[in-house]
Write a protein that holds these residues in place. Structure first.
Motif, PDB file in Angstrom:
ATOM      1  N   GLY A   1       0.806  -1.158  -0.059  1.00 38.47           N
ATOM      2  CA  GLY A   1      -0.018  -0.104  -0.029  1.00 38.47           C
ATOM      3  C   GLY A   1       0.796   1.307   0.040  1.00 38.47           C
ATOM      4  N   ARG A   2       0.166   2.266  -0.578  1.00 39.76           N
ATOM      5  CA  ARG A   2       1.077   3.445  -0.863  1.00 39.76           C
ATOM      6  C   ARG A   2       1.371   4.139   0.522  1.00 39.76           C
TER       7      ARG A   2
ATOM      8  N   ASN B   1      -5.546  -4.940  -1.296  1.00 42.52           N
ATOM      9  CA  ASN B   1      -5.555  -3.583  -0.786  1.00 42.52           C
ATOM     10  C   ASN B   1      -4.069  -2.945  -1.215  1.00 42.52           C
TER      11      ASN B   1
ATOM     12  N   GLU C   1      -3.284  -1.087  -3.692  1.00 41.61           N
ATOM     13  CA  GLU C   1      -3.339   0.208  -4.071  1.00 41.61           C
ATOM     14  C   GLU C   1      -2.432   0.524  -5.398  1.00 41.61           C
TER      15      GLU C   1
END
Length: 255
Positions: free
Chosen positions: A19-20, A76, A78
């Protein structure tokens, strides 16, 4: 009979940053990342921030299709998944200073464009056995030092210094400033390796088997050498060639 095809292992989830936001936090806190896999279609301010932080921390970014990220079997993501480094990269100047302070004769190995992790692992084994102080790699254009590379190296990559740099050209200048001569392994060179004085502080550049050493990098080396061979053959495997070269260094330094 079909040729053997090496299958890379899927990284363990514990070795991933997903994830970011998590990747930004990892970069900001100085966590060492091997590389970031970023979906080709993502963009925006947060993505730009990741790119800037990655560049400042010498972490390569691989642009990949979403299928690659999904293959990590994480949710998730992203559009961003980072691989935590199993190697603790060290600052080159710190390594040089440490070696000099110990009174040792510096010996470095520079890898230019070598992407096959099995070759990198084999090179690391020879480097560790023959007393190379550190392996120097660029932040782009080299194979990932992942679990497969470490396994192939029989753990050598975890036991010796590895320096990741932003520019091999600048690195050669830095080595020269520290009184370390830089030599290039080139199969078409006029001099044999035995003609080179390897008893003095030295760094040796090994290039990829298909493209060799970057021409501009070759030009700023102190000399080029070849491994003499009886047969008229195209070239040695880069891992095998490295072992032969390091044996010659060891032989010169112990006689």
């Amino acid at each position: 009979m079909r040729p053997f095809k090496h299958q890379q292992q899927r990284p363990k989830k514990s070795s991933l940053v997903v994830g970011r936001k998590a990747i930004i936090e990892a970069l900001q806190t100085g966590k060492q990342l091997e590389r970031i896999y970023m979906q080709t279609t993502v963009h925006g301010e947060v993505i730009d921030e990741i790119k800037t932080l990655a560049e400042n921390n010498l972490v390569p970014i691989n642009k990949v299709p979403v299928e690659k990220l999904n293959n990590f079997n994480v949710s998730n993501h992203e559009g961003c998944v980072a691989l935590i480094s199993k190697i603790q990269y060290q600052d080159l100047q710190d390594v040089i200073s440490f070696i000099v302070d110990k009174g040792e004769m510096p010996l470095f190995l520079i890898l230019d464009g070598i992407t096959d992790i099995r070759n990198i692992g084999g090179i690391a084994r020879s480097a560790f056995c023959f007393g190379v102080n550190a392996i120097i790699i660029p932040d782009k254009g080299v194979g990932a030092l992942n679990e497969d590379a470490i396994t192939t190296s029989a753990g050598a990559l975890e036991q010796m210094a590895v320096c990741r740099v932003s520019s091999l050209m600048k690195t050669v200048d830095d080595l020269h400033m520290n009184g370390i001569k830089v030599y290039a392994s080139e199969m078409k060179a006029e001099k044999n390796i035995s003609d080179i004085n390897l008893k003095e502080p030295a760094a040796i550049i090994m290039g990829s088997e298909d493209k060799g050493i970057y021409p501009a990098l070759m030009k700023i080396c102190d000399a080029q050498f070849k491994i003499p061979m009886a047969g008229d053959f195209e070239s040695l495997n880069v891992s095998v060639a490295t072992g032969i070269i390091l044996y010659e260094v060891s032989k010169q330094r112990t006689t």
